[in-house]
Design a protein around this motif. Structure first.
Motif, short mmCIF file in Angstrom:
data_model
loop_
_atom_site.label_atom_id
_atom_site.label_comp_id
_atom_site.label_asym_id
_atom_site.label_seq_id
_atom_site.Cartn_x
_atom_site.Cartn_y
_atom_site.Cartn_z
N ILE A 157 33.09 -15.88 -25.13
CA ILE A 157 33.37 -17.23 -25.64
C ILE A 157 32.34 -18.19 -25.07
O ILE A 157 32.08 -18.21 -23.85
N GLN A 158 31.73 -19.00 -25.94
CA GLN A 158 30.73 -19.98 -25.50
C GLN A 158 31.35 -21.35 -25.30
O GLN A 158 30.98 -22.08 -24.40
N ARG A 159 32.29 -21.68 -26.20
CA ARG A 159 32.76 -23.06 -26.21
C ARG A 159 34.15 -23.14 -26.81
O ARG A 159 34.45 -22.42 -27.77
N LEU A 254 40.30 -37.95 -29.18
CA LEU A 254 40.27 -37.51 -27.78
C LEU A 254 39.99 -36.00 -27.78
O LEU A 254 40.80 -35.21 -28.26
N LEU A 255 38.83 -35.64 -27.25
CA LEU A 255 38.40 -34.23 -27.30
C LEU A 255 38.53 -33.56 -25.94
O LEU A 255 38.26 -34.19 -24.90
N SER A 256 38.94 -32.33 -25.95
CA SER A 256 38.84 -31.46 -24.77
C SER A 256 37.72 -30.49 -25.05
O SER A 256 37.75 -29.80 -26.08
N ILE A 257 36.76 -30.43 -24.15
CA ILE A 257 35.60 -29.57 -24.38
C ILE A 257 35.38 -28.71 -23.15
O ILE A 257 35.26 -29.23 -22.04
N VAL A 258 35.36 -27.40 -23.33
CA VAL A 258 34.97 -26.52 -22.22
C VAL A 258 33.87 -25.62 -22.75
O VAL A 258 33.98 -25.08 -23.85
N GLU A 259 32.79 -25.50 -22.01
CA GLU A 259 31.67 -24.69 -22.52
C GLU A 259 30.82 -24.13 -21.38
O GLU A 259 30.83 -24.63 -20.27
N ARG A 260 30.10 -23.06 -21.75
CA ARG A 260 29.11 -22.49 -20.83
C ARG A 260 27.82 -23.28 -21.02
O ARG A 260 27.40 -23.52 -22.14
N ARG A 268 26.62 -22.25 -15.90
CA ARG A 268 27.72 -22.99 -15.28
C ARG A 268 28.70 -23.45 -16.37
O ARG A 268 28.39 -23.37 -17.55
N ILE A 269 29.85 -23.97 -15.91
CA ILE A 269 30.89 -24.39 -16.85
C ILE A 269 30.96 -25.91 -16.88
O ILE A 269 30.91 -26.56 -15.82
N SER A 270 31.12 -26.46 -18.07
CA SER A 270 31.48 -27.87 -18.18
C SER A 270 32.89 -27.94 -18.75
O SER A 270 33.21 -27.26 -19.73
N ALA A 271 33.73 -28.74 -18.12
CA ALA A 271 35.09 -28.95 -18.62
C ALA A 271 35.34 -30.45 -18.62
O ALA A 271 35.26 -31.09 -17.57
N ARG A 272 35.60 -31.02 -19.80
CA ARG A 272 35.71 -32.47 -19.86
C ARG A 272 36.64 -32.91 -20.98
O ARG A 272 36.78 -32.21 -21.99
#
Ligand code: NAP
Length: 455
Positions: A157-159, A254-260, A268-272
């Motif tokens: 999973i990328q995103r 309102l977005l939840s975004i988690v990605e490599r 690294r991971i971004s979670a926002r």
């Protein structure tokens, strides 16, 4: 010699903790679908008790008074399966740990507990060889946890990007449709039962952030805690921002975004979580009212979209029952459910190092050279402007001499509202530019700073 009929399998003892919005619906489905559930599981489920705070209150036909108890600890010690629908951290955490220590498998809808105490719960499940299920903790009825941790276990999973909080989607949707302010749309949501009396967890983005932390942990095989998720809510979104977005062919969600995020330091991971402008033709733009929708992008599967009711008693109970059936089947036929997978242990990338496109709305002095000054500040920080337009003043609105917004009028400085969109730029560059704007007399107010996604 006649052959004996196979022995009737023993009933599995179920403890339900909480009989509120979700618990009541779980108990209704258990009583109405008992026969079919027995056939699906291979053994009957027997509800041995329902823990509540007030055991004297009548809770309708599906919650028999004789099952109510205030002694949740004694109840979990008797159970094979424990369904936690109380919410909050304590006593839910201690009760689930106690249940697992006694050998019970547990099902919970408690996103706050998982986001904060997931590590302790997973560890207890491992140590005691029991199952921990939590499909209902992320986006209610929409199957997301199982697809991410089981169906896509062979993919990469990328995103994951989506709308996972119905209350805020309802409010932003109402603002878009009616031009209402945040406060008025919130009041409507509360009247209609879409927002709680204390809406903080929803409107400040905490609920969406808890779900993002759960999804990021599962998707990237790493432990992502609630505190690791950058979180901005929707309380600062103005009716003017929504109107400006609409003029640009966009809407605000309102977005939840988690990605490599790949980089020199490795992946690294971004979670926002934040409100962002998205194009009106983006599939998430048409997600209305309290619905949720989530995109998953995976290397082999490509893009997958999940859509449905992310909250509410009955939809959430559907997800809880699905988990209960899985946990119960494992009791009857043996085996264990999925365990925590965190072998990757990817680090988190700070927000400052991310690149985003921005929309900023400024109130500025209305004199020649102002736009050039603003453009120079932005370009000096490596930010390239995509569009600039003058935004309309509300009637009677003005800026007071000290630079504060004075919506009643009375200020006498000539001033203008401008809206700027930028190309993708470093977050740290935008922060530095905003610091410059705050310190100049040219910019009288920074009215909004929102990111642009989905383009
Ligand atoms: P709720 O309506 O507030 O119900 C909570 C229930 O738990 C009540 O019956 C309450 O007892 C009981 N309870 C609370 N603290 C207790 C304590 N210390 N000891 C014994 N009983 C206690 O909550 P809900 O909306 O059903 O939500 C339950 C869980 O599901 C939460 O984790 C929530 O985040 C999650 N969830 C909810 C939804 C939704 O749409 N509602 C959607 C997804 C996930 P009393 O009735 O006696 O006060």
């Amino acid at each position: 010699m006649t052959q004996n009929a196979p022995a009737e399998p023993a009933a599995l003892k179920v403890a339900v903790l909480g009989a509120g919005t979700v618990g009541t619906e779980v108990l209704r489905l258990l009583s109405q679908q008992g026969t079919e559930l027995t056939q699906r599981i291979g053994a009957p489920l027997e509800v041995i008790g329902v823990a509540v705070r007030d055991a004297d209150r009548d809770r309708g036909e599906h919650v028999p008074a004789e099952l109510l108890t205030t002694d949740a600890t004694a109840l979990v010690r008797e159970a094979d399966l424990v369904v936690e629908l109380m919410g909050g951290i304590e006593p839910a955490r201690s009760l689930l740990l106690e249940a697992m220590a006694q050998g019970a498998s547990v099902v919970t809808a408690n996103k706050a507990l998982l986001a904060q105490e997931g590590a302790a719960l997973y560890e207890a499940a491992d140590v005691h060889g029991v199952d921990l299920y939590f499909e209902a903790a992320v986006a209610g009825a929409i199957p997301l946890v199982r697809p991410v941790r089981e169906s896509l276990a062979g993919d990469r999973i990328q995103r994951v990007l989506g709308i996972v909080n119905g209350t805020t989607n309802f409010i932003l949707d109402a603002m878009s449709r009616t031009g209402a302010s945040f406060e008025d749309a919130l009041a409507t949501a509360q009247e209609l039962g879409y927002a709680e009396a204390d809406p903080t967890a929803d409107v400040e983005g905490h609920d969406a952030a808890a779900k993002a932390s759960i999804l990021a942990s599962l998707a990237f095989h790493s432990r992502v805690r609630l505190a690791d998720v950058h979180c901005e809510g929707i309380t600062q979104v103005r009716a003017q921002d929504i109107a400006a977005a609409a003029r640009m062919g966009r809407t605000i969600k309102l977005l939840s975004i988690v990605e490599r995020i790949p980089g020199e330091a490795g992946e690294r991971i971004s979670a926002r979580v934040y409100p962002a402008l998205i194009p009106q033709n983006h599939p998430l733009a048409s997600v209305s009212e309290a619905y949720n929708a989530v995109f998953i992008e995976a290397d082999a599967a490509g893009s997958l979209m999940f859509y449905g009711q992310g909250a509410g008693g009955s939809p959430t109970a559907s997800a809880v029952l699905g988990d209960l059936v899985s946990a119960a089947r494992a009791r009857v036929f043996g085996g264990v459910g999925p365990r925590e997978s965190r072998y990757a242990e990817l680090g988190l990338i700070p927000l400052d190092e991310l690149r985003s496109a921005f929309y900023i709305s400024l109130t500025v002095q209305d004199r020649p050279g102002v736009l050039a000054e603003i453009a120079t500040t932005l370009s000096g920080h490596g930010i390239s402007i995509s569009t600039i337009h003058q935004e309309l003043l509300e009637e009677g609105e003005a800026i007071s001499a000290d630079g504060d917004h004075d919506p009643r009028g009375g200020g006498d400085l000539p001033q203008a509202h401008i809206g700027i969109t930028t190309h993708r730029a470093l977050e740290s560059a935008m922060t530095a530019s905003l610091d410059v704007f705050s310190a100049t007399s040219t910019v009288l107010a920074i009215d909004s700073v929102l990111r642009i996604e989905g383009e």
